[in-house]
Design an enzyme around this catalytic site. Structure first.
Site, PDB file in Angstrom:
ATOM      1  N   ASP A  31      61.364 -10.947  14.151  1.00 17.28           N
ATOM      2  CA  ASP A  31      60.008 -10.982  15.100  1.00 17.28           C
ATOM      3  C   ASP A  31      58.968  -9.824  14.300  1.00 17.28           C
ATOM      4  OD1 ASP A  31      62.010 -11.418  16.814  1.00 17.28           O
ATOM      5  OD2 ASP A  31      61.516  -9.958  18.345  1.00 17.28           O
ATOM      6  N   GLU A  43      72.929  -3.074  16.250  1.00 19.86           N
ATOM      7  CA  GLU A  43      72.069  -4.083  15.878  1.00 19.86           C
ATOM      8  C   GLU A  43      71.432  -4.287  14.527  1.00 19.86           C
ATOM      9  OE1 GLU A  43      68.472  -3.407  18.373  1.00 19.86           O
ATOM     10  OE2 GLU A  43      67.824  -5.687  18.320  1.00 19.86           O
TER      11      GLU A  43
HETATM   12  C1  2M8 Z   1      65.123  -9.379  19.144  1.00 23.79           C
HETATM   13  O1  2M8 Z   1      63.704  -9.900  19.969  1.00 23.79           O
HETATM   14  C2  2M8 Z   1      63.557  -9.773  21.408  1.00 23.79           C
HETATM   15  C3  2M8 Z   1      62.284 -10.585  21.694  1.00 23.79           C
HETATM   16  O2  2M8 Z   1      63.272 -12.022  21.725  1.00 23.79           O
HETATM   17  C4  2M8 Z   1      62.977  -8.261  21.362  1.00 23.79           C
HETATM   18  O3  2M8 Z   1      62.607  -7.626  20.314  1.00 23.79           O
HETATM   19  O4  2M8 Z   1      62.812  -7.966  22.628  1.00 23.79           O
HETATM   20  C5  2M8 Z   1      65.318 -10.256  17.889  1.00 23.79           C
HETATM   21  O5  2M8 Z   1      66.039  -9.310  17.226  1.00 23.79           O
HETATM   22  C6  2M8 Z   1      65.910 -11.387  18.387  1.00 23.79           C
HETATM   23  O6  2M8 Z   1      66.089 -12.077  17.152  1.00 23.79           O
HETATM   24  C7  2M8 Z   1      67.035 -11.284  19.136  1.00 23.79           C
HETATM   25  O7  2M8 Z   1      67.504 -12.567  19.412  1.00 23.79           O
HETATM   26  C8  2M8 Z   1      66.747 -10.549  20.385  1.00 23.79           C
HETATM   27  C9  2M8 Z   1      68.025 -10.275  21.120  1.00 23.79           C
HETATM   28  O8  2M8 Z   1      69.054  -9.778  20.370  1.00 23.79           O
HETATM   29  O9  2M8 Z   1      66.264  -9.107  19.945  1.00 23.79           O
END
Ligand code: 2M8
Length: 443
Positions: A176, A413
């Site tokens: 992102d 993460e």
């Molecule tokens: C992160 O993305 C979400 C939005 O989709 C967020 O920041 O709220 C990213 O690291 C994405 O790649 C990942 O799939 C998600 C959930 O782990 O988090």
């Protein structure tokens, strides 16, 4: 510090079990309470080592929310979770406004990197011989949905036939907050974005690990623009303010088409499907080869709205290495960049740790979300491709370094690539999942 391999395996299994929402897995207990598309594909790879049937349930649950266009939504809302537990909530997306959205599911209106066929193949390879027939039957039932997803990406997301997939939002890329998006995102008009309250910065108190407020407003402006167009694909293709040809997404798509060809053959699928998948694969491989940039030694994204090439030095530029059928010369060059002082041999970084952004890039930020930290799942993608393409030593170096970070810092993460400090959310499902796969590879 988790000392033994057995302890690490038990702890990884406990993370998946702890995040199990009953047939699908939350990416993390508090930060990400719903089902995410590519997180679930990785979770399936981990579940395969515990219960291959459960691994397939994960993907069946996700594909049940597939749109009629073929889009697999990046986010499937859990109706049991309170609206204010995650932003954007389902009302902000209002996916029911899309003619193609399935009834009975609230989802986001974007995709994510299509790792699903790769995960399905891995589940198949991991399953016990005694459960083969059962697994084959369930994969056979999922196969048309995966094929429809790939068809959507090859057509609606590449009307130019360039072989590169267009993303309409940084959230689609999976990475992102990557510096890759800085220029196209800066051009997104924020206008009068209706007020919203972020949840991520309440869960992760340290704001320097998350995207800035201005970037978040642009993310929301893009979301609102898609909703206001009722997710009309042709209007979005023509007018949406953010439209980028994403090399990482496209490389994952090509690798996923290689996996889908194997699944097709395993199932004895129809001949026209084989032809279509091969065509998508050839087109993506050629598109990735055209994205090569001799100055950075990487393959680069391109901004469709300005026509400019986006010259950030990130892991995405190396992603054509995920494709087995890549041209040998290009593979050789990308391997050189990967092993150079700009990536794996960067003196400031822990040895063998792959940063999301090179320390050589002015935007490198070792603690901020997708702007420098290392992500075990990204490492897993490179590890698994390198192991399959004759780079066993390099693959092993990546695996060993990533396992060391997790053993020392837990199932974070992401990690600071200089110090190994665990960052972002704790108990992240996909980190646990790839650790299970790595440990099995070792065994
Ligand atoms: C992160 O993305 C979400 C939005 O989709 C967020 O920041 O709220 C990213 O690291 C994405 O790649 C990942 O799939 C998600 C959930 O782990 O988090």
């Amino acid at each position: 510090m988790i000392r033994s391999r057995l302890e690490l395996r038990r702890a990884a299994a406990a993370v998946l079990a702890g995040n199990d929402a009953g047939g699908w897995t939350r990416p993390a207990p508090r930060l990400y309470p719903h089902q995410w598309s590519w997180d679930s594909a990785f979770a399936a790879i981990g579940w395969a080592h515990l219960d291959a049937g459960r691994a397939l349930t994960e993907l069946e649950h996700l594909f049940a929310a597939q749109w009629r266009t073929g889009l697999v939504p990046y986010l499937v809302y859990d109706p049991a979770v309170a609206d204010d537990a995650y932003f954007p909530d389902s009302a902000r997306w209002a996916s029911h406004r899309a003619a193609a959205a399935p009834a009975g599911h609230a989802t986001g209106g974007l995709g994510q990197p299509p790792v699903h066929a790769i995960a399905l193949l891995r589940v198949w390879e991991t399953g016990w011989a005694s459960e083969r027939e059962q697994l084959r039957e369930r994969i056979r039932r999922l196969y048309p949905a995966v094929l429809a997803w790939h068809r959507y990406l090859a057509t609606a997301r590449d009307p130019q036939g360039s072989g590169l997939v267009t993303v309409y939002h940084p959230w689609e890329s999976g990475a992102d907050n990557s510096p890759r998006w800085d220029a196209p995102l800066a051009a997104v008009p924020i206008g009068d974005v209706a007020a919203f309250t972020r949840r991520d910065t309440q869960v992760i108190a340290d704001a320097d690990q998350r995207p800035s407020q201005i970037d978040y407003r642009r993310y929301v402006a893009l979301l609102d623009a898609m909703r206001e167009r009722c997710f009309d694909e042709s209007a979005i293709a023509a007018e949406h303010p953010f439209a980028v040809k994403d090399v990482f997404f496209s490389a994952v798509f090509a690798a996923a088409n290689e996996a889908l060809l194997r699944l097709h053959d395993l199932l004895g699928g129809p001949a026209p499907d084989r032809l279509a998948i091969s065509r998508w694969l050839d087109r993506s491989t050629a598109g990735l080869e055209r994205a090569w940039d001799p100055v950075t030694g990487l393959c680069l994204d391109a901004d469709l709205r300005t026509g400019s090439v986006l010259a950030s030095q990130t892991f995405a530029g190396l992603a054509p290495l995920l494709v087995e059928g890549l041209d040998a010369n290009l593979r050789h060059r990308l391997l050189a960049t990967l092993q150079s002082v700009r990536f794996l041999s960067a003196p400031a970084l822990c040895p063998g740790v792959l940063p999301t952004t090179s320390p050589d890039d002015p935007a490198f930020d070792p603690r901020r979300y997708w702007r420098g930290p290392t992500w075990p799942v990204i490492t897993w993608l490179f590890w698994s491709a390198l192991a399959r393409t004759g780079q066993a030593d390099l693959a092993e170096q990546l695996r060993a370094a990533a396992l060391e970070l997790v053993a020392a810092g837990g199932f974070a993460e992401y990690f600071d690539p200089r110090t190994g400090e665990p960052l972002g959310s704790a108990d992240q499902s996909w980190t646990a999942a790839v650790v299970l796969d790595w440990l099995a590879a070792e065994a």
